[in-house]
Enzyme design. Structure first.
Site, PDB file in Angstrom:
ATOM      1  N   HIS A   1       0.778  -1.338   0.074  1.00 14.78           N
ATOM      2  CA  HIS A   1      -0.062  -0.170  -0.058  1.00 14.78           C
ATOM      3  C   HIS A   1       0.990   1.336  -0.072  1.00 14.78           C
ATOM      4  CE1 HIS A   1      -2.954   3.063   1.552  1.00 14.78           C
ATOM      5  NE2 HIS A   1      -3.734   2.217   0.961  1.00 14.78           N
ATOM      6  N   GLY A  55       6.757  21.222  10.278  1.00 19.93           N
ATOM      7  CA  GLY A  55       7.740  20.422  10.680  1.00 19.93           C
ATOM      8  C   GLY A  55       9.030  20.455   9.857  1.00 19.93           C
ATOM      9  N   LYS A  74      13.140  17.072   6.788  1.00 15.23           N
ATOM     10  CA  LYS A  74      13.595  15.730   6.683  1.00 15.23           C
ATOM     11  C   LYS A  74      12.836  14.869   7.242  1.00 15.23           C
ATOM     12  CE  LYS A  74      16.191  16.525  11.023  1.00 15.23           C
ATOM     13  NZ  LYS A  74      17.318  16.386  11.786  1.00 15.23           N
ATOM     14  N   HIS A 132      11.289  12.063   9.856  1.00 16.64           N
ATOM     15  CA  HIS A 132      11.439  11.236  11.086  1.00 16.64           C
ATOM     16  C   HIS A 132      12.185  10.065  10.958  1.00 16.64           C
ATOM     17  CE1 HIS A 132      10.518   9.323  14.867  1.00 16.64           C
ATOM     18  NE2 HIS A 132      10.428  10.660  15.424  1.00 16.64           N
ATOM     19  N   PRO A 133      13.333   9.780  11.760  1.00 13.23           N
ATOM     20  CA  PRO A 133      14.116   8.808  11.694  1.00 13.23           C
ATOM     21  C   PRO A 133      13.571   7.270  11.519  1.00 13.23           C
ATOM     22  CG  PRO A 133      14.898  10.046  13.488  1.00 13.23           C
ATOM     23  CD  PRO A 133      13.784  10.837  13.017  1.00 13.23           C
TER      24      PRO A 133
END
Length: 124
Positions: free
Chosen positions: A25, A106, A109, A111-112
């Site tokens: 998905h 935000g 980049k 979010h890890p």
């Protein structure tokens, strides 16, 4: 409602690592999409306000990039959810800082572990 959504968002950010996720998905993050849909006597403009408030709130709290879509879109090229998801998680990781791919709220980049999220308002 926003508080309950934020608590659910916190669980997803803590428990889902997009770097380990695989699936068919289309998706851009652990919380892929948060649609606000008017029901009963509510108007879409109310949902737009909720979407923008929620998007700003989770971007600030979780340092996750937020893309507004649908009626809440700040850019007409982001009205369709499919356009926001273009490239999916892997593609967005590469292109997030490029002109036209910056988030509405935000950091520019991913979010890890949680990636990004699309927040919008749309008809039922």
């Amino acid at each position: 409602m926003l508080e309950a959504l934020e608590r659910a968002f916190a669980v997803a950010v803590a428990e889902i690592d997009m770097e380990k996720h695989a699936g068919e998905h289309p998706r851009i993050g652990a919380v892929d999409v948060v649609p606000f849909v008017p029901l009963a006597t509510r108007r879409c403009s109310e949902c737009v306000d909720l979407a923008r408030a929620f998007g700003s709130r989770v971007a600030d709290r979780f340092s996750v990039p937020v893309y507004l879509y649908g009626e809440a879109a700040s850019d007409p090229t982001r009205q369709r959810l499919a356009d926001v998801r273009r490239g999916q998680y892997e593609g967005l990781k590469t292109h997030i800082g490029e002109p036209g791919r910056e988030p509405d709220f935000g950091p520019s980049k991913m979010h890890p572990s949680a990636g990004a999220v699309a927040v919008g308002a749309r008809p039922f």
